[in-house]
Design a protein around this motif. Structure first.
Motif: not given
Length: 139
Positions: A22, A24-25, A55, A94-97
């Motif tokens: 994952p 994440t920030r 982002d 961020p938010g992707d995998t």
């Protein structure tokens, strides 16, 4: 080729199990800090947007570390990375995998060359090869 816990990799063409990471920030920012990469595009979303990115995004050193982790997780704690050659493509936001996959390209005694590809929702984030040695005795 030495044997990992329960997965022998004895021939070219063997596939390593995928690893989902994952994005994440926290991962992006902590990776940038750990590698002393203070470029704003890796920690400041507003400045990243001003520079044309939607982002913040992961830096190459964090990606390099994750590729190394992928290989050593598979080959075990005695694995020694001899060479890591990667190229970046689509950014990790961020938010992707990111899903890492590997295929053994060559085996020479206790050394293997593994082709690694890491993809996210927008494409291939990383491609490259890793040469790893697993001393006799395995993991």
């Amino acid at each position: 080729m030495a044997v990992t816990a329960d997965r022998p990799v004895t021939a070219a063409g063997a596939e390593l199990p995928p690893l989902e990471i994952p994005i994440t920030r926290t991962l992006i920012v902590s990776g940038a800090i750990a590698s002393r990469d203070y470029q704003d595009v890796h920690h400041d979303a507003e400045l990243a947007r001003r520079k044309g990115s939607p982002d913040i995004f992961m830096n190459i050193l964090t990606t390099n570390g994750l590729v190394g982790r992928y290989i050593t997780d598979h080959f075990g704690p005695r694995a020694v990375l001899r060479r890591v050659a990667i190229r970046l493509g689509a950014p990790n936001y961020p938010g992707d995998t990111m899903v890492l996959r590997g295929t053994v390209e060559q085996v020479d005694g206790d050394t293997a060359t593994v082709r690694v590809v890491g993809a996210n929702a927008i494409g291939r984030h990383v491609t490259g090869t890793v040469t790893v040695t697993v001393p006799a005795g395995g993991a």
